[in-house]
Design an enzyme around this catalytic site. Structure first.
Site, PDB file in Angstrom:
ATOM      1  N   ARG A 261      10.606  -4.145  54.650  1.00 27.75           N
ATOM      2  CA  ARG A 261       9.985  -4.313  55.242  1.00 27.75           C
ATOM      3  C   ARG A 261      10.165  -4.707  57.268  1.00 27.75           C
ATOM      4  O   ARG A 261      10.624  -5.527  57.372  1.00 27.75           O
ATOM      5  CB  ARG A 261       9.079  -5.504  55.226  1.00 27.75           C
ATOM      6  CG  ARG A 261       8.480  -5.962  53.651  1.00 27.75           C
ATOM      7  CD  ARG A 261       7.399  -6.644  52.749  1.00 27.75           C
ATOM      8  NE  ARG A 261       7.540  -6.023  51.395  1.00 27.75           N
ATOM      9  CZ  ARG A 261       6.562  -7.011  50.819  1.00 27.75           C
ATOM     10  NH1 ARG A 261       6.427  -8.190  51.119  1.00 27.75           N
ATOM     11  NH2 ARG A 261       6.341  -6.795  49.495  1.00 27.75           N
ATOM     12  N   ARG A 276      12.507 -14.321  54.645  1.00 27.77           N
ATOM     13  CA  ARG A 276      12.207 -13.757  56.184  1.00 27.77           C
ATOM     14  C   ARG A 276      13.124 -12.862  56.474  1.00 27.77           C
ATOM     15  O   ARG A 276      13.526 -12.175  57.566  1.00 27.77           O
ATOM     16  CB  ARG A 276      10.819 -13.526  56.719  1.00 27.77           C
ATOM     17  CG  ARG A 276      10.110 -12.793  57.445  1.00 27.77           C
ATOM     18  CD  ARG A 276       9.391 -13.524  58.404  1.00 27.77           C
ATOM     19  NE  ARG A 276       8.405 -14.317  57.926  1.00 27.77           N
ATOM     20  CZ  ARG A 276       6.725 -14.296  57.872  1.00 27.77           C
ATOM     21  NH1 ARG A 276       5.875 -12.790  57.833  1.00 27.77           N
ATOM     22  NH2 ARG A 276       5.818 -15.287  57.591  1.00 27.77           N
ATOM     23  N   GLU A 348       5.293 -19.006  49.352  1.00 20.11           N
ATOM     24  CA  GLU A 348       5.560 -18.294  48.450  1.00 20.11           C
ATOM     25  C   GLU A 348       6.418 -17.688  48.288  1.00 20.11           C
ATOM     26  O   GLU A 348       7.664 -17.309  49.226  1.00 20.11           O
ATOM     27  CB  GLU A 348       4.825 -17.904  49.463  1.00 20.11           C
ATOM     28  CG  GLU A 348       4.233 -15.891  48.641  1.00 20.11           C
ATOM     29  CD  GLU A 348       3.343 -15.537  49.303  1.00 20.11           C
ATOM     30  OE1 GLU A 348       2.666 -14.773  50.432  1.00 20.11           O
ATOM     31  OE2 GLU A 348       4.018 -13.654  49.473  1.00 20.11           O
ATOM     32  N   SER A 351       3.304 -13.194  44.360  1.00 24.07           N
ATOM     33  CA  SER A 351       2.074 -13.137  44.321  1.00 24.07           C
ATOM     34  C   SER A 351       1.600 -11.826  43.525  1.00 24.07           C
ATOM     35  O   SER A 351       2.392 -11.150  43.177  1.00 24.07           O
ATOM     36  CB  SER A 351       1.631 -12.465  45.719  1.00 24.07           C
ATOM     37  OG  SER A 351       0.565 -12.507  46.383  1.00 24.07           O
ATOM     38  N   ARG A 390      14.567 -15.348  48.033  1.00 26.71           N
ATOM     39  CA  ARG A 390      13.907 -16.833  48.346  1.00 26.71           C
ATOM     40  C   ARG A 390      13.966 -17.867  46.874  1.00 26.71           C
ATOM     41  O   ARG A 390      14.311 -19.068  47.346  1.00 26.71           O
ATOM     42  CB  ARG A 390      12.485 -16.583  48.057  1.00 26.71           C
ATOM     43  CG  ARG A 390      11.722 -16.180  49.556  1.00 26.71           C
ATOM     44  CD  ARG A 390      10.123 -15.779  49.951  1.00 26.71           C
ATOM     45  NE  ARG A 390      10.183 -15.932  51.013  1.00 26.71           N
ATOM     46  CZ  ARG A 390       8.960 -14.926  51.699  1.00 26.71           C
ATOM     47  NH1 ARG A 390       7.759 -16.081  50.797  1.00 26.71           N
ATOM     48  NH2 ARG A 390       8.979 -14.934  52.885  1.00 26.71           N
TER      49      ARG A 390
END
Length: 424
Positions: A261, A276, A348, A351, A390
């Site tokens: 990403r 991130r 998070e 999702s 994560r």
RNA sequence: GGAGAGAUGUCCGAGUUGGUUGAAGGAGCUGGUCUUGAAAACCAGUGAUACCGCAAGGUACCGGGGGUUCGAAUCCCUCUCUCUCCGCCA
């Protein structure tokens, strides 16, 4: 993508949905283009009909050696008129499509209305947040001290927002991937796939990453390929342009992949640690279901992802995203957030979304409910099960001990070759 | 990367002097005859497509896109994919 006819017949509902999402859509222009599209089709097809008829006639006359020059001359003009209409039509359809591709999905009725993240509603919590009797450290500090997280070397080799995992850090990542895949394949009934990490533009359009979010993706220069931002893209597109047999539904796939990403807009946030990154690993769950089952399946999918955290003993909560925070393609999304001591908050880690037929329409994925019946769009769903990087961060922080070592959650020990602690 | 061959309906597979081929033939599927039942045989039916239209109906679709022509599955260009051989490589 929404159905053209649906928008045409439900202008108010669509406009309202866009407002709830804080999204814009050029509905007025859409209606104008839609109208002229249908007019142009009618005109063009009318002429095509006469052309087909006369052309056949010409064939007959020619065989009878009769004169046809007056007819061919006339048809030449008809042909030109058709071409003119078709060019116009193509232009109108392109503009119509552009608008259509830019309109987000309509939120499901039970999605709370809200502006932002603040308005997301907590659904449930699991696990007990640990009370540290010492000064708990952030995973980036622990990782550096233990020599298992090495962003400095990654910066030298590649750049910022990349990390080398070393030694037992790398092993922990690998153990988690295997643990998650095993859980979902053996206990939750998902079929494993290992997808390509690059896809072409059409696939990115199919799942809704494009055309709106071009700058979030890494594109390979000099080719048509994009690095996948999630395995959702290749796995959902596996069935593109197919009509599935109703009996095979629901189809459930689990896929491990690296994800890439660019997220150009996010510089400055979460600059430290594994939260991130431009590249991270994820185990993804993807489902194709009958429309009437999709919301049940969303609950199950979310539960499957939660099970990962339960077994790892990581406290988490589940929130349902409000209309303002909902992703572009989604009709309803649950985020699973894991407790992260360094953030003193939930972060998070998964999702889980039901896209209803939004992606299926873009990617043209249908199924036949029963023999002889008309094919209709499937519903697609997906969710992380879960983000691996994560999870590493969460384990490091939640399982840290006073001496800076990290305990390995029991279920992972076999995957770690019997290792129970990461120490210096 | 180089050379060649190919891509047709649910499947297999005809169809390259352009016209009545939405597409032969076969398989499959559905219904029927026959049979105690089944198989076999025979008869009949069969675009699981998209779009426009209230409808009647129409248009498109023979890998994708473009062109030639009154008219293209059939001719030309281009792209993609598959196969064979060579090269390279894990």
């Amino acid at each position: 993508m929404l159905d053209i006819k649906f928008i045409r017949n439900n202008v108010e509902l669509v406009t309202e949905a866009l407002e709830k999402r804080n999204a814009k859509g050029d509905i007025d222009n859409f209606l104008k283009l839609d109208k002229s599209r249908r007019e142009l089709i009618a005109k063009s097809e009318q002429l095509k009909k006469t052309r087909n008829e006369v052309s056949q006639e010409i064939g007959k006359l020619k065989r009878a050696k009769e004169d046809i020059t007056h007819l061919t001359k006339e048809m030449k003009e008809v042909g030109q008129a058709i071409k003119k209409y078709d060019i116009e039509l193509k232009d109108v359809e392109e503009r119509l499509n552009e608008i259509l591709l830019g309109i987000p999905n309509i939120p499901n009725e039970d999605v709370p209305v809200g502006q932002s993240e603040e308005d997301n509603r907590e659904v449930r919590r699991w696990g007990k947040v640990r009370d540290f009797d010492f000064q708990a450290k952030a995973h980036w500090d622990l990782g550096e001290e233990l020599g298992i997280l090495d962003p400095k070397t990654a910066a030298k080799v590649t750049g910022t927002r990349f990390t080398f995992l070393r030694g037992l850090g790398a092993r922990l990542e690998r153990a988690l991937v295997n643990f998650m895949l095993d859980l979902h394949t053996t206990e939750h009934g998902y079929k494993e796939v290992f997808p390509p990490y690059m896809v072409h533009r059409r696939s990115m359009l199919g799942t809704g990453q494009l055309p709106k979010f071009e700058e979030d993706a890494f594109k390979i220069q000099g080719s048509e390929y994009y690095m996948i931002p999630t395995a959702e893209v290749p796995v959902t597109n596996m069935y593109r342009e197919e009509i599935l047999d109703g009996e095979v539904l629901p189809i459930k796939h689990v896929a491990y992949s690296a994800c890439f990403r660019a997220e150009a807009g996010s510089a400055g946030r979460d600059t430290r640690g594994l939260i991130r990154q431009h590249q991270f690993n994820k185990v993804e769950l993807v489902k194709f279901t009958r429309p009437e089952d999709s919301y049940d399946e969303l609950e199950k999918l979310t539960n499957s992802a939660e099970e990962v955290l339960k077994r790892l003993g990581l406290p988490y909560r589940v929130v349902v995203l409000c209309t303002g925070d909902l992703g572009f393609s989604s009709a309803k999304t649950y985020d699973i957030e894991v407790w992260m001591p360094s953030y003193d908050d939930y972060v998070e880690i998964s999702s889980c979304s039901n896209f209803e037929e939004f992606q299926a329409r873009r990617a043209d994925i249908k199924y036949r409910p029963a023999k002889g019946e008309k094919a209709i769009y499937v519903h697609t769903l997906n969710g992380s099960g879960v983000a691996v990087g994560r999870t590493v961060a969460a384990i490091m922080e939640n399982y840290q001990l006073a001496d800076g070592s990290i305990e390995i959650p029991k279920v992972l020990v076999p995957y770690m070759g019997g290792i129970e602690r990461i120490t210096k």
